[in-house]
Design an enzyme around this catalytic site. Structure first.
Site, mmCIF file in Angstrom:
data_model
loop_
_atom_site.group_PDB
_atom_site.id
_atom_site.type_symbol
_atom_site.label_atom_id
_atom_site.label_comp_id
_atom_site.label_asym_id
_atom_site.label_seq_id
_atom_site.Cartn_x
_atom_site.Cartn_y
_atom_site.Cartn_z
ATOM 1 N N TYR A 120 -2.313 0.816 10.450
ATOM 2 C CA TYR A 120 -2.282 0.186 9.131
ATOM 3 C C TYR A 120 -0.999 0.573 8.389
ATOM 4 C CZ TYR A 120 -3.434 -0.793 4.270
ATOM 5 O OH TYR A 120 -3.396 -1.236 2.973
ATOM 6 N N SER B 258 0.840 -1.192 0.000
ATOM 7 C CA SER B 258 0.000 0.000 0.000
ATOM 8 C C SER B 258 0.871 1.235 0.000
ATOM 9 C CB SER B 258 -0.877 -0.019 1.255
ATOM 10 O OG SER B 258 -1.551 1.201 1.406
#
Length: 104
Positions: free
Chosen positions: A58, A44
């Site tokens: 995250y 990501s």
């Protein structure tokens, strides 16, 4: 980060980091015996760019994945020059999904 429950952080690390680590540990010996191959890691942009508010845990898990992959690529290059094992990373941004929400 300070308000994120520890169990949430551990869960993210278990899935994102340790899940990727376990796959790498399982496949690298096979690829070395075959003298080559690719492991495509989905990551990501949160792992390499400042995350949106509320996504600190995250982002930390994805940053850990990015660091692990740098270590794997570096060690593979040291083992065989040029390395026959490739680990391209695909960093995806915030995107919608047609998958149903598991909470819904």
């Amino acid at each position: 980060m300070e308000e994120t429950p520890e169990e949430d952080v551990r869960s993210l690390m278990d899935v994102n980091f340790f899940g990727s680590l376990n796959v790498l540990r399982g496949i690298l010996p096979i690829l070395r015996r075959r003298q080559g191959g690719h492991i495509v890691q989905i990551s990501s942009l949160a792992g390499i760019a400042p995350p949106a508010a509320g996504l600190g845990a995250y982002a930390a898990s994805k940053f850990a994945v990015e660091g692990m992959l740098v270590a794997v690529v570096t060690s593979e290059e040291a083992v065989s020059a040029p390395s026959a094992v490739r680990v391209p990373v695909r960093e995806r941004g915030d995107q919608g999904s047609s998958c149903p929400d598991s909470a819904g």
